[in-house]
Design a protein around this motif. Structure first.
Motif, PDB file in Angstrom:
ATOM      1  N   THR A 182      39.678  37.619  33.486  1.00  0.00           N
ATOM      2  CA  THR A 182      40.502  36.255  32.821  1.00  0.00           C
ATOM      3  C   THR A 182      41.715  36.473  32.652  1.00  0.00           C
ATOM      4  O   THR A 182      42.352  35.313  33.291  1.00  0.00           O
ATOM      5  N   ILE A 183      41.894  37.506  33.429  1.00  0.00           N
ATOM      6  CA  ILE A 183      43.789  37.309  33.778  1.00  0.00           C
ATOM      7  C   ILE A 183      43.615  36.751  35.349  1.00  0.00           C
ATOM      8  O   ILE A 183      44.488  36.307  35.434  1.00  0.00           O
ATOM      9  N   GLY A 184      42.492  36.900  36.061  1.00  0.00           N
ATOM     10  CA  GLY A 184      42.564  36.371  37.523  1.00  0.00           C
ATOM     11  C   GLY A 184      42.597  35.387  37.505  1.00  0.00           C
ATOM     12  O   GLY A 184      43.011  33.912  38.116  1.00  0.00           O
ATOM     13  N   MET A 185      41.293  35.385  35.937  1.00  0.00           N
ATOM     14  CA  MET A 185      42.037  33.004  36.309  1.00  0.00           C
ATOM     15  C   MET A 185      43.126  32.409  35.697  1.00  0.00           C
ATOM     16  O   MET A 185      43.484  31.155  36.080  1.00  0.00           O
ATOM     17  N   LEU A 186      44.183  33.123  34.995  1.00  0.00           N
ATOM     18  CA  LEU A 186      44.891  33.230  34.295  1.00  0.00           C
ATOM     19  C   LEU A 186      45.794  32.372  35.871  1.00  0.00           C
ATOM     20  O   LEU A 186      46.543  31.874  35.897  1.00  0.00           O
ATOM     21  N   VAL A 187      45.946  33.925  36.559  1.00  0.00           N
ATOM     22  CA  VAL A 187      47.274  33.977  38.254  1.00  0.00           C
ATOM     23  C   VAL A 187      46.414  32.521  38.884  1.00  0.00           C
ATOM     24  O   VAL A 187      46.821  32.024  39.889  1.00  0.00           O
ATOM     25  N   GLU A 188      45.005  32.316  38.793  1.00  0.00           N
ATOM     26  CA  GLU A 188      45.122  31.158  39.957  1.00  0.00           C
ATOM     27  C   GLU A 188      45.120  30.140  39.190  1.00  0.00           C
ATOM     28  O   GLU A 188      45.558  29.652  40.202  1.00  0.00           O
ATOM     29  N   LEU A 189      45.216  29.718  37.717  1.00  0.00           N
ATOM     30  CA  LEU A 189      45.410  28.590  37.109  1.00  0.00           C
ATOM     31  C   LEU A 189      47.102  28.394  38.274  1.00  0.00           C
ATOM     32  O   LEU A 189      47.648  27.559  38.340  1.00  0.00           O
ATOM     33  N   ALA A 209      44.502  23.085  34.277  1.00  0.00           N
ATOM     34  CA  ALA A 209      43.942  23.790  33.008  1.00  0.00           C
ATOM     35  C   ALA A 209      42.785  23.857  33.234  1.00  0.00           C
ATOM     36  O   ALA A 209      42.161  24.442  33.283  1.00  0.00           O
ATOM     37  N   VAL A 210      42.398  22.715  32.763  1.00  0.00           N
ATOM     38  CA  VAL A 210      41.099  21.902  31.859  1.00  0.00           C
ATOM     39  C   VAL A 210      40.074  22.259  33.178  1.00  0.00           C
ATOM     40  O   VAL A 210      39.018  22.344  33.170  1.00  0.00           O
ATOM     41  N   LYS A 211      40.562  21.833  34.813  1.00  0.00           N
ATOM     42  CA  LYS A 211      40.030  22.347  35.888  1.00  0.00           C
ATOM     43  C   LYS A 211      39.170  23.634  36.202  1.00  0.00           C
ATOM     44  O   LYS A 211      38.247  23.729  36.201  1.00  0.00           O
ATOM     45  N   VAL A 212      40.536  24.719  36.176  1.00  0.00           N
ATOM     46  CA  VAL A 212      40.180  25.078  36.042  1.00  0.00           C
ATOM     47  C   VAL A 212      39.283  26.520  35.869  1.00  0.00           C
ATOM     48  O   VAL A 212      38.876  26.998  35.374  1.00  0.00           O
ATOM     49  N   PHE A 213      39.796  26.383  34.528  1.00  0.00           N
ATOM     50  CA  PHE A 213      39.242  26.970  32.991  1.00  0.00           C
ATOM     51  C   PHE A 213      37.383  26.183  33.208  1.00  0.00           C
ATOM     52  O   PHE A 213      36.654  27.550  32.693  1.00  0.00           O
ATOM     53  N   SER A 214      37.483  25.536  33.130  1.00  0.00           N
ATOM     54  CA  SER A 214      36.060  24.586  33.104  1.00  0.00           C
ATOM     55  C   SER A 214      35.134  24.805  33.689  1.00  0.00           C
ATOM     56  O   SER A 214      33.904  25.522  33.703  1.00  0.00           O
ATOM     57  N   ALA A 215      35.603  25.227  35.419  1.00  0.00           N
ATOM     58  CA  ALA A 215      35.047  26.042  36.429  1.00  0.00           C
ATOM     59  C   ALA A 215      34.490  27.225  36.112  1.00  0.00           C
ATOM     60  O   ALA A 215      33.548  27.457  37.001  1.00  0.00           O
ATOM     61  N   CYS A 216      34.992  27.681  35.334  1.00  0.00           N
ATOM     62  CA  CYS A 216      34.688  29.105  34.875  1.00  0.00           C
ATOM     63  C   CYS A 216      34.182  29.188  33.638  1.00  0.00           C
ATOM     64  O   CYS A 216      32.986  30.352  33.239  1.00  0.00           O
ATOM     65  N   GLY A 217      33.711  28.281  33.019  1.00  0.00           N
ATOM     66  CA  GLY A 217      32.226  28.155  32.488  1.00  0.00           C
ATOM     67  C   GLY A 217      32.799  28.049  30.691  1.00  0.00           C
ATOM     68  O   GLY A 217      32.354  28.548  30.025  1.00  0.00           O
ATOM     69  N   PHE A 218      34.454  27.908  30.703  1.00  0.00           N
ATOM     70  CA  PHE A 218      34.646  27.651  29.653  1.00  0.00           C
ATOM     71  C   PHE A 218      34.607  26.198  28.929  1.00  0.00           C
ATOM     72  O   PHE A 218      34.530  25.460  29.231  1.00  0.00           O
ATOM     73  N   SER A 219      34.502  25.919  27.686  1.00  0.00           N
ATOM     74  CA  SER A 219      34.164  24.431  26.924  1.00  0.00           C
ATOM     75  C   SER A 219      35.428  24.834  25.735  1.00  0.00           C
ATOM     76  O   SER A 219      35.664  26.050  25.481  1.00  0.00           O
ATOM     77  N   GLU A 220      36.001  23.091  25.883  1.00  0.00           N
ATOM     78  CA  GLU A 220      36.974  22.933  24.911  1.00  0.00           C
ATOM     79  C   GLU A 220      36.614  23.219  23.163  1.00  0.00           C
ATOM     80  O   GLU A 220      35.419  22.944  23.081  1.00  0.00           O
ATOM     81  N   ILE A 221      37.574  23.869  22.747  1.00  0.00           N
ATOM     82  CA  ILE A 221      36.990  23.732  20.843  1.00  0.00           C
ATOM     83  C   ILE A 221      38.938  22.919  20.266  1.00  0.00           C
ATOM     84  O   ILE A 221      39.733  23.213  20.897  1.00  0.00           O
ATOM     85  N   ARG A 222      39.043  22.032  19.585  1.00  0.00           N
ATOM     86  CA  ARG A 222      39.372  21.991  18.752  1.00  0.00           C
ATOM     87  C   ARG A 222      39.654  21.927  17.473  1.00  0.00           C
ATOM     88  O   ARG A 222      38.708  21.932  16.417  1.00  0.00           O
ATOM     89  N   VAL A 223      41.154  23.023  17.239  1.00  0.00           N
ATOM     90  CA  VAL A 223      40.322  23.505  15.522  1.00  0.00           C
ATOM     91  C   VAL A 223      42.143  23.281  15.242  1.00  0.00           C
ATOM     92  O   VAL A 223      42.690  22.395  15.373  1.00  0.00           O
ATOM     93  N   PRO A 224      42.039  22.461  13.930  1.00  0.00           N
ATOM     94  CA  PRO A 224      42.544  22.078  13.351  1.00  0.00           C
ATOM     95  C   PRO A 224      44.186  22.824  12.787  1.00  0.00           C
ATOM     96  O   PRO A 224      44.519  23.653  13.345  1.00  0.00           O
ATOM     97  N   VAL A 225      45.270  22.133  12.853  1.00  0.00           N
ATOM     98  CA  VAL A 225      46.412  22.870  13.065  1.00  0.00           C
ATOM     99  C   VAL A 225      46.857  23.490  12.078  1.00  0.00           C
ATOM    100  O   VAL A 225      48.091  24.096  11.551  1.00  0.00           O
ATOM    101  N   ALA A 226      45.926  23.311  10.507  1.00  0.00           N
ATOM    102  CA  ALA A 226      46.886  24.234   9.522  1.00  0.00           C
ATOM    103  C   ALA A 226      45.246  25.182   9.090  1.00  0.00           C
ATOM    104  O   ALA A 226      44.431  24.653   9.145  1.00  0.00           O
ATOM    105  N   ASP A 227      45.612  26.401   8.705  1.00  0.00           N
ATOM    106  CA  ASP A 227      44.315  26.986   7.825  1.00  0.00           C
ATOM    107  C   ASP A 227      44.951  27.785   6.961  1.00  0.00           C
ATOM    108  O   ASP A 227      45.895  27.587   6.133  1.00  0.00           O
ATOM    109  N   ARG A 228      43.685  28.111   6.016  1.00  0.00           N
ATOM    110  CA  ARG A 228      44.102  28.817   5.186  1.00  0.00           C
ATOM    111  C   ARG A 228      45.154  30.067   4.974  1.00  0.00           C
ATOM    112  O   ARG A 228      44.960  30.338   5.971  1.00  0.00           O
ATOM    113  N   THR A 229      46.488  30.655   4.078  1.00  0.00           N
ATOM    114  CA  THR A 229      47.199  31.666   4.221  1.00  0.00           C
ATOM    115  C   THR A 229      46.950  32.706   4.899  1.00  0.00           C
ATOM    116  O   THR A 229      47.262  33.825   5.912  1.00  0.00           O
TER     117      THR A 229
END
Ligand code: HAM
Length: 415
Positions: free
Chosen positions: A142-149, A27-47
């Motif tokens: 974007t759907i195409g990228m998912l299908v490619e993965l 997934a990281v290979k396919v998404f990076s190749a399409c120009g996506f960068s990783e984001i890490r958000v917390p597991v909890a947020d305000r309700t």
């Protein structure tokens, strides 16, 4: 007394986790190749974030959130999905100064659902979001990228279902029509749908109760009530998909379980391996969410893959982890030479562990078999003199001498 895991929360054990790693790496290979960068958000947020984004009259918010008050008295929620936290971060950190931002994320989500095959209370998603692109080509690509993965992961037998939920212009009109229809079949709907009918009539189309499915069979179809721009958008998405050789199934009943969607929505199902929980990925367009959460008007499109479900599908088709070899040094000289050789082989990509026991060779062979090695790589004094190892295939029990520089190649030859 032993302590067991919480119901619906799973341990991902070695073997299974190798498949997960493989999926994530691809997934990281396919998404990076399409120009996506990783984001890490917390597991909890305000309700409040989830109330405002997912919608107060959705199953997730009404029944499924892990919400608690922390020691300071703030109401927090373990994220039931990743889109809302990503959008919160996008607005908070003003990522919108770039015209288009493409982000991906992976991690656990939490929903208090009834656990069954493919449905858990802690589950993992890999998601991708395109923020700032209004083009229908962004939806299709974007759907195409998912299908490619999925293609790279050898996932076959999947169906893409798409729908359009319209926009702020055309959806209210459709909702009114749907409400009138639902009034007519009110007695046949489940209690939940009767209660939510006025506030959120679309939910009746998403209800899994057989009663509601039957009662809403002839409900007005949203695709027949789209405004001109939504119609054009939907046609262009379909055209874009056709250009990628993807043939979707148009499903006007698919309204999705989250309120933030507008225009295109989709699900990818894998019927063969999964029972009723057969959506392995889902997503859509959410053009109003960034502004609802205090940012500038920003058209967005994204999806999330359900890791557990995808892993079930891939495992059903047979997944083989890279073979493991085990090094057995016989004597001090072999141990010393082993330091150098292991470095060489590991550097060339071999998975090789070392057996440190001092038991007789027969016992050591049994141990390495038990840890799941496919090969024993034995080095004794004779082997050192010849520049070889004795390589034993633990499945076939065949043993041969292999030159040090050929060990990696030899192990990889066997599937
Ligand atoms: P969702 O349809 O709620 O969408 O979840 C996406 C995928 O997560 C599902 O298709 C399924 O594979 C998996 N999933 C959901 N609930 C569970 C569960 N209880 N156990 C196991 N797997 C589950 C979203 O979450 C949206 N945030 C997707 C999205 C991203 N839309 C736009 N951007």
């Amino acid at each position: 007394m032993t302590i067991t895991a919480i119901r619906g929360f799973n341990d991902i054990l070695p073997g299974e986790s190798a498949l997960w790693r493989h999926i994530e790496d691809e997934a990281v290979k396919v998404f990076s190749a399409c120009g996506f960068s990783e984001i890490r958000v917390p597991v909890a947020d305000r309700t409040e974030l989830f109330l405002r984004s997912i919608g107060e009259t959705t199953d997730i918010v009404e029944k499924e959130m892990y919400t608690f008050t922390d020691r300071h008295g703030d109401s927090l929620t373990l994220r039931p999905e990743g889109t809302a936290p990503v959008v919160r971060a996008y607005v908070e950190h003003k990522l919108y100064t770039s015209p288009v931002t493409k982000l991906f994320y992976a991690g656990p989500m939490f929903r208090y659902e009834r656990p069954q095959k493919g449905r858990y209370r802690q589950f993992y998603q890999i998601g991708a979001e395109v923020l700032g692109d209004e083009s229908p080509r962004a939806d299709a690509e974007t759907i195409g990228m998912l299908v490619e993965l999925f293609r790279r992961l050898d996932v076959s037998g999947i169906t893409l279902h798409i729908n359009s939920l319209g926009c702020a212009e055309c959806r209210p009109g459709y909702k009114s029509r749907l409400k009138i229809f639902l009034q007519g079949v009110k007695e046949r709907l489940c209690e939940n749908c009767q209660r939510r009918m006025d506030a959120n009539p679309l939910r009746a189309l998403d209800c899994k109760s057989p009663k509601c499915i039957e009662a809403t069979e002839n409900a007005p179809r949203i695709t027949e009530h789209l405004c001109q721009p939504c119609n054009v958008h939907f046609e262009r998405v379909k055209h874009g998909l056709a250009g990628l050789n993807i043939a979707p199934n148009i499903n006007p009943r698919m309204v999705r379980g989250l309120d933030y969607y507008s225009k295109t929505t989709f699900e990818i199902t894998a019927e063969e391996s999964l029972g009723s929980q057969n959506a392995i990925a889902a997503g859509g367009r959410y053009d109003g969410l960034v502004s609802d959460l205090g940012g500038p008007a920003t058209p967005c499109f994204g999806f999330a893959i359900g890791m557990e479900r995808l892993a079930i599908v891939i495992k059903d088709k047979g997944f083989q982890e890279r073979p493991l070899a085990a090094f057995i040094a016989l004597g001090a000289a072999a141990e010393k030479k082993g330091i150098e050789l292991l470095k060489l082989w590991r550097g060339a990509g071999l998975r090789i562990t070392e057996d440190f026991s001092e038991a007789p060779l027969k016992k050591r062979m049994k141990r390495v078999d038990q840890i799941g090695a496919s090969f024993a790589v034995i080095l004794g004094e004779d082997e050192i003199k010849e520049g070889v190892v004795s390589l034993k295939d633990l499945k076939t029990a065949e043993q041969e001498k292999v030159k040090w520089e050929n060990v990696v190649q030899r192990v990889f030859k066997v599937k």
